[in-house]
Design an enzyme around this catalytic site. Sequence first.
Site: not given
Length: 336
Positions: A103-106, A123
């Site tokens: 999720v996102c910057s993961g 991202t």
Amino acid sequence: MTSRRIAFVVFDGFQPLDLTGPHEVFHSAGDYACVVVASRAGPVASASGLLVHVAHGVTDLDPAGVDTLVVVGGRGVDRAREDEALMAWITAAAAGARRVASVCSGAFLLAAAGLLDGRRVTTHWAREEQLAREYPDVRVDRDPIFVRDGRVWTSAGVTAGMDLALALVEDDLGRDVAHAVARRLVLFLRRPGGQSQFSVALWSRQPATDPVRAAVTAIHAAPGNRHDIAGLAAHAGLSPRHLQRRFTAELGVPPTAYVERVRVEAAQRALAEGDEPVDAIARRCGFATAETLRRTFHRRLGVAPSDYRARFRSTAGPAGAPQSQPTALPLEGEPA
């Protein structure tokens, strides 16, 4: 039937909605066992200061048996990449997992583990250039809200994690279950990964001067109007050449491209929210013909107007129940 284990990876400085949003989606589906893991068991501070008590550290949770690995994002992701124990656990869990997601910057943690090499990923738009620069073997697509490439799924910022989780539930349990979860959580019923992260207001810079602001206001007030350069120049009180130069400098795109984007969003809203025929929507939104609208949708969104309507239009629940209304192109949260 054995519940599928969903393992969420968090770290100091994680984005809390990256965890809680998808966690609620899986929990509501009722066929998953969700666990949260960090470098150590105990309280883990999110980026907003919210403390989450994590029951499992990497030394006491066996990475084997994870069905779906979900790595969240957040401001602490850069420091988390330097956590050797956490990275080793992610690598081990991913090796045996049926699916891996971020999720996102993961996505930075998955990239650091070598799990994104050669894959198309997304991202948060604010960090896509950094991801592409630091991991040149990763094919970064900044536009979609989520991307599936084989067994690896990546999503954009914050709310896109819930869209991703719904897609994973649908992949496992079918559309009816995913829609039931969406209704229960008051989420959009269908927001496929191909939908853009951006609305015009986010995709473009804001006008810096009153003349350009006047032209932009005229476009948004009536997307279906002609809006040629001469007409916009009259709104701005500038010569056409001067407006062309100022508009492009202030907003980063020429007036014709901006007008088209606004018209596309107006058509998206009309398709999602009503039953007006496509040719009528095309004329009202400034495309003149349904064929012009179709070509523009294929070029910008990769789908036909009729397919867009089928995906995003309001979906009725039981008789008398309220309907969930999709939106056009929403903001995906703050940069993580």
